[in-house]
Design an enzyme around this catalytic site. Sequence first.
Site, short mmCIF file in Angstrom:
data_model
loop_
_atom_site.label_atom_id
_atom_site.label_comp_id
_atom_site.label_asym_id
_atom_site.label_seq_id
_atom_site.Cartn_x
_atom_site.Cartn_y
_atom_site.Cartn_z
N HIS A 1 -76.55 -43.59 46.81
CA HIS A 1 -77.36 -44.61 46.14
C HIS A 1 -78.76 -44.11 45.80
O HIS A 1 -79.29 -44.41 44.72
CB HIS A 1 -77.43 -45.88 47.01
CG HIS A 1 -76.11 -46.59 47.09
ND1 HIS A 1 -75.56 -47.02 48.28
CD2 HIS A 1 -75.24 -46.95 46.13
CE1 HIS A 1 -74.41 -47.61 48.04
NE2 HIS A 1 -74.19 -47.58 46.74
N GLN B 1 -58.04 -55.57 41.73
CA GLN B 1 -57.85 -54.41 42.57
C GLN B 1 -57.48 -54.79 44.00
O GLN B 1 -57.61 -55.95 44.41
CB GLN B 1 -59.13 -53.54 42.58
CG GLN B 1 -60.40 -54.32 42.85
CD GLN B 1 -61.61 -53.74 42.17
OE1 GLN B 1 -61.64 -52.58 41.79
NE2 GLN B 1 -62.64 -54.54 42.02
N ASP C 1 -66.70 -57.80 32.43
CA ASP C 1 -66.21 -56.46 32.24
C ASP C 1 -67.33 -55.60 31.64
O ASP C 1 -67.90 -55.96 30.59
CB ASP C 1 -65.00 -56.49 31.28
CG ASP C 1 -64.38 -55.13 31.08
OD1 ASP C 1 -65.02 -54.27 30.46
OD2 ASP C 1 -63.24 -54.93 31.55
N GLY C 2 -67.67 -54.50 32.28
CA GLY C 2 -68.77 -53.66 31.81
C GLY C 2 -68.56 -53.12 30.42
O GLY C 2 -69.50 -53.02 29.62
N GLU D 1 -70.91 -56.70 37.09
CA GLU D 1 -69.82 -56.38 38.03
C GLU D 1 -68.59 -57.19 37.62
O GLU D 1 -68.69 -58.40 37.41
CB GLU D 1 -70.26 -56.73 39.46
CG GLU D 1 -69.15 -56.77 40.50
CD GLU D 1 -68.40 -55.46 40.63
OE1 GLU D 1 -67.16 -55.50 40.61
OE2 GLU D 1 -69.05 -54.40 40.77
N ASP E 1 -71.35 -53.37 45.66
CA ASP E 1 -71.78 -53.37 47.06
C ASP E 1 -73.27 -53.62 47.21
O ASP E 1 -73.75 -53.93 48.30
CB ASP E 1 -71.38 -52.06 47.75
CG ASP E 1 -71.98 -50.83 47.09
OD1 ASP E 1 -73.20 -50.77 46.91
OD2 ASP E 1 -71.21 -49.90 46.77
N ASP F 1 -72.21 -47.18 37.89
CA ASP F 1 -71.68 -46.95 39.24
C ASP F 1 -70.24 -47.46 39.29
O ASP F 1 -69.95 -48.47 39.90
CB ASP F 1 -72.56 -47.67 40.28
CG ASP F 1 -72.08 -47.45 41.70
OD1 ASP F 1 -71.32 -46.48 41.93
OD2 ASP F 1 -72.44 -48.24 42.58
N SER F 2 -69.37 -46.75 38.60
CA SER F 2 -68.00 -47.22 38.45
C SER F 2 -67.08 -46.56 39.45
O SER F 2 -67.45 -45.59 40.13
CB SER F 2 -67.50 -46.89 37.03
OG SER F 2 -67.35 -45.49 36.89
N THR F 3 -65.87 -47.06 39.53
CA THR F 3 -64.82 -46.38 40.27
C THR F 3 -64.37 -45.18 39.44
O THR F 3 -64.87 -44.92 38.35
CB THR F 3 -63.63 -47.33 40.51
OG1 THR F 3 -63.18 -47.85 39.24
CG2 THR F 3 -64.04 -48.50 41.39
#
Length: 287
Positions: free
Chosen positions: A62, A31, A138-139, A106, A86, A156-158
Site C-alpha cells: 500500500h 467472487q 464496475d471500474g 469498488e 480493503d 489496485d485490481s485483482t
Amino acid sequence: MTQTISERLYEGYAQTFEASELLFEVRTEHQHLQIFETPALGRVMMLDGIVQTTEKDEFIYHEMMVHVPLFAHPKPRRVLIIGGGDGGILREVLKHPEVEQVTQVEIDQSVIDLCRQYFPNHSQGAFDDPRANIVIADGREFVAQCQDRFDVIISDSTDPMGPGEVLFTSDFYADEKRCLNPGGIMVAQNGVPFLQGDEITTTWRRLTPLYQDASFYVAPVPTYVGGFMTLAWATDDPALRRQSAADIASRVQAVQRQNPEFRPRYYNEDVHVAAFALPNYIRALLN
C-alpha cells in the site's frame, strides 16, 4: 480447528497457509471470498483462491502503490482509486494533506464491509473521511463514462482474470488516460514478473502508445511469492520518474510538517528512487 489453505495461482506451484480459524467465507455476486487467521501473517483475505492482502505485510504494497506517484507528482489534489476495497490504498492517500478529494471505485460492496469488520487496521477509518467519495461500480464502466479529471489514478485490481481482467485492456488504459489531468500519473498492480512475465510485456505494449513515459517500478511483498512485484507506471512527463532523492525528501518533509503522524514503515526517498531500477530479467520483458 487448524486446516491448510493453498493458493495455486501458478501451474505446478503453490503456497500453503496454516489457518488456525476460518473467520468468513462467502460467494458474492462477483467472487469467492475467504478470510482466515494464520500464526505467521495474521489475517489473510483470498478472492477466488488468490491472496489479496495480509495483516503483516500489507504496508509494503500500500505504501509503494500510493507514495511513489503522490510524491512524484508536484501537486496531487485529486486522486482516483480503482478497486482497493480493503481500504489500505485509501488510508495511505489520505495521509497527504494536499489531497483534496479521493474517489474510490469498488465493484463489490461486501469486500468493503467485510474488510471494515475483519481488517479495521487496513482502512483505519479512511472510508469515513469527508474527502473520500466511495462509488460502488464496475471500474471499467466508471472510467469509460467519467467526466472528471484526476492528478493520480491508482488501479489496485485483482490479477487479469475474472472481474479484474477488463482492468488490463487497451480500452481501459485509454479511458484512464482521458481521465488524467495534464502531467498526471497512472500506476497499477501488475503481478510478479518472475512468474507472470507475459503480463508485464502485454501491459507495457498497451501503455507505450498512450504515454510518453511508460515503465514499471518494483516492491518486494513477501505474500506475493516469486520475488519482486511490478507496479505499472505511466505519465506524459518523463521527468517525474527521474527525480532525485533530495527532491522527493523535500516533499516527504513537507507532508510530515503538516501531518506528524506520517511515518511510513517501508517507503522513503531512497526506496522511491531505487524502485525504478529494474533488474535485467524485467528489462528484457519490455521489448
